[in-house]
Design a protein around this motif. Structure first.
Motif, mmCIF file in Angstrom:
data_model
loop_
_atom_site.group_PDB
_atom_site.id
_atom_site.type_symbol
_atom_site.label_atom_id
_atom_site.label_comp_id
_atom_site.label_asym_id
_atom_site.label_seq_id
_atom_site.Cartn_x
_atom_site.Cartn_y
_atom_site.Cartn_z
ATOM 1 N N ASP A 73 -6.036 7.411 -18.951
ATOM 2 C CA ASP A 73 -5.718 7.063 -20.331
ATOM 3 C C ASP A 73 -5.066 5.688 -20.409
ATOM 4 O O ASP A 73 -5.302 4.921 -21.361
ATOM 5 N N PRO A 85 -6.039 -0.563 -32.926
ATOM 6 C CA PRO A 85 -6.400 -0.086 -34.265
ATOM 7 C C PRO A 85 -6.208 -1.176 -35.315
ATOM 8 O O PRO A 85 -5.268 -1.978 -35.242
ATOM 9 N N TRP A 130 3.801 6.268 -36.603
ATOM 10 C CA TRP A 130 3.042 6.309 -35.343
ATOM 11 C C TRP A 130 3.581 7.443 -34.492
ATOM 12 O O TRP A 130 4.733 7.432 -34.068
ATOM 13 N N GLU A 181 -2.120 8.368 -34.498
ATOM 14 C CA GLU A 181 -1.946 9.236 -33.336
ATOM 15 C C GLU A 181 -3.243 9.182 -32.534
ATOM 16 O O GLU A 181 -4.276 8.720 -33.022
ATOM 17 N N SER A 182 -3.180 9.637 -31.299
ATOM 18 C CA SER A 182 -4.375 9.648 -30.466
ATOM 19 C C SER A 182 -4.281 10.796 -29.480
ATOM 20 O O SER A 182 -3.250 11.469 -29.383
ATOM 21 N N ASP A 183 -5.368 10.986 -28.730
ATOM 22 C CA ASP A 183 -5.381 12.026 -27.706
ATOM 23 C C ASP A 183 -4.961 11.492 -26.345
ATOM 24 O O ASP A 183 -5.068 12.179 -25.334
ATOM 25 N N GLU A 221 -0.129 5.967 -24.699
ATOM 26 C CA GLU A 221 0.016 5.561 -26.103
ATOM 27 C C GLU A 221 1.133 4.534 -26.259
ATOM 28 O O GLU A 221 1.051 3.624 -27.087
ATOM 29 N N ARG A 248 -0.227 1.155 -25.853
ATOM 30 C CA ARG A 248 -0.830 0.599 -27.076
ATOM 31 C C ARG A 248 0.248 -0.003 -27.975
ATOM 32 O O ARG A 248 0.047 -1.072 -28.569
#
Length: 290
Positions: free
Chosen positions: A158, A168, A227, A249-251, A257, A260
């Protein structure tokens, strides 16, 4: 030209691989010990994350403190001190007055913490030239997660996504950020907010996700971002989006994360004409004169 901060952010997947491949279990808190984890700034937020993870894994009662706020007279089996520089005044002063066994994690083996702590783990390959701490923070947390028996294979994959994928849309231009977490990711949310302040002088806040609805959600509005690091509580996205704010949000693994968020902080710095390697009013280590 790539800044030091950008290069250090991009190097995190490889640093995590090195950390999990060589966990010095004999130097880290043992299962069953009552442990206090201390640090300052970023290291305090890493301490918060690890303390929650250690208790969740059943390894023993674990508290996290800013080094300056360590409670005198409270009994622990071990104190784990986190300090990238090995020179932070509050950490060294605390280690100097402890009678409790201590372990430190640092990036620099040529600093006073080598003598101040009973045992030392050196992650010199994760040291940084930039003031803003990125890879050292996540590398020591990767090491600590692995020491609890976690498999970080997916987290590292990840992280590779997080350093490579486009950011994003709309985040560089946003007016305000609220970072949220639950459990161990509350510390990561605090760290994401700190990175955004340090690198780009942005208006940022951080809260436990459920607490966000108890007042802070009132600042949600178009052009602002909420976030989530980790999985959001049920219904939170809808409530945030009703304010007009953007919900992110993300997986990804929450540490990925965080990468990011680090990248957004740097992108916002550039957009504002700031140098992320030289944040205003900050130095690499806080050393207080007597």
């Amino acid at each position: 030209m790539t800044t030091h901060t950008e290069a250090e952010i991009a190097s995190q997947p490889e640093c995590w691989r090195r950390a999990v491949a060589s966990v010095p279990a004999e130097l880290l808190p043992r299962e069953g010990e009552r442990v206090a984890v201390v640090g300052c700034g970023t290291s305090w937020f890493v301490a918060m994350a690890y303390a929650t993870l250690r208790e969740r894994a059943g390894h023993g009662e674990t508290d996290a403190f800013a080094a300056s706020e360590f409670p005198a007279g409270r009994a622990y089996d071990r104190v784990l001190a986190l300090s990238r520089s090995g020179t932070t005044t509050e950490v060294l002063e605390l280690l100097g007055r402890l009678t409790t066994p201590s372990t430190a994690i640092t990036a620099d083996p040529r600093t006073p913490i080598m003598d101040a702590a009973g045992q030392v783990v050196v992650l010199d390959y994760a040291d940084e030239r930039s003031v803003v701490q990125t890879r050292f923070a996540t590398t020591q947390l990767a090491l600590l997660r692995a020491s609890l028996g976690e498999d970080l294979t997916r987290a590292i994959a990840d992280a590779e996504r997080a350093v490579a994928e486009p950011l994003p849309a709309g985040l560089v231009e946003a007016e305000q950020f609220s970072f949220l977490g639950t459990g161990w990711t509350v510390g990561l949310a605090q760290e994401a907010a700190l990175k955004m302040r340090e690198a780009s002088r942005s208006w940022t806040e951080a809260y436990p996700a459920m607490e966000y609805r108890h007042g802070p959600i009132s600042i949600g509005a178009p052009g602002r971002v909420t976030w989530m690091l980790g999985t959001a509580p049920e219904g939170l996205r809808a409530q945030v989006e009703e304010t007009g704010a953007t919900f992110v949000e993300s997986d990804l693994d929450p540490m990925a994360e965080l990468i990011r968020a680090q990248r957004v902080a740097v992108a916002r710095a550039f957009a504002r004409g700031l140098d992320p390697d030289e944040p205003l009013h900050l130095t690499r280590s806080v050393i207080l004169s007597s």
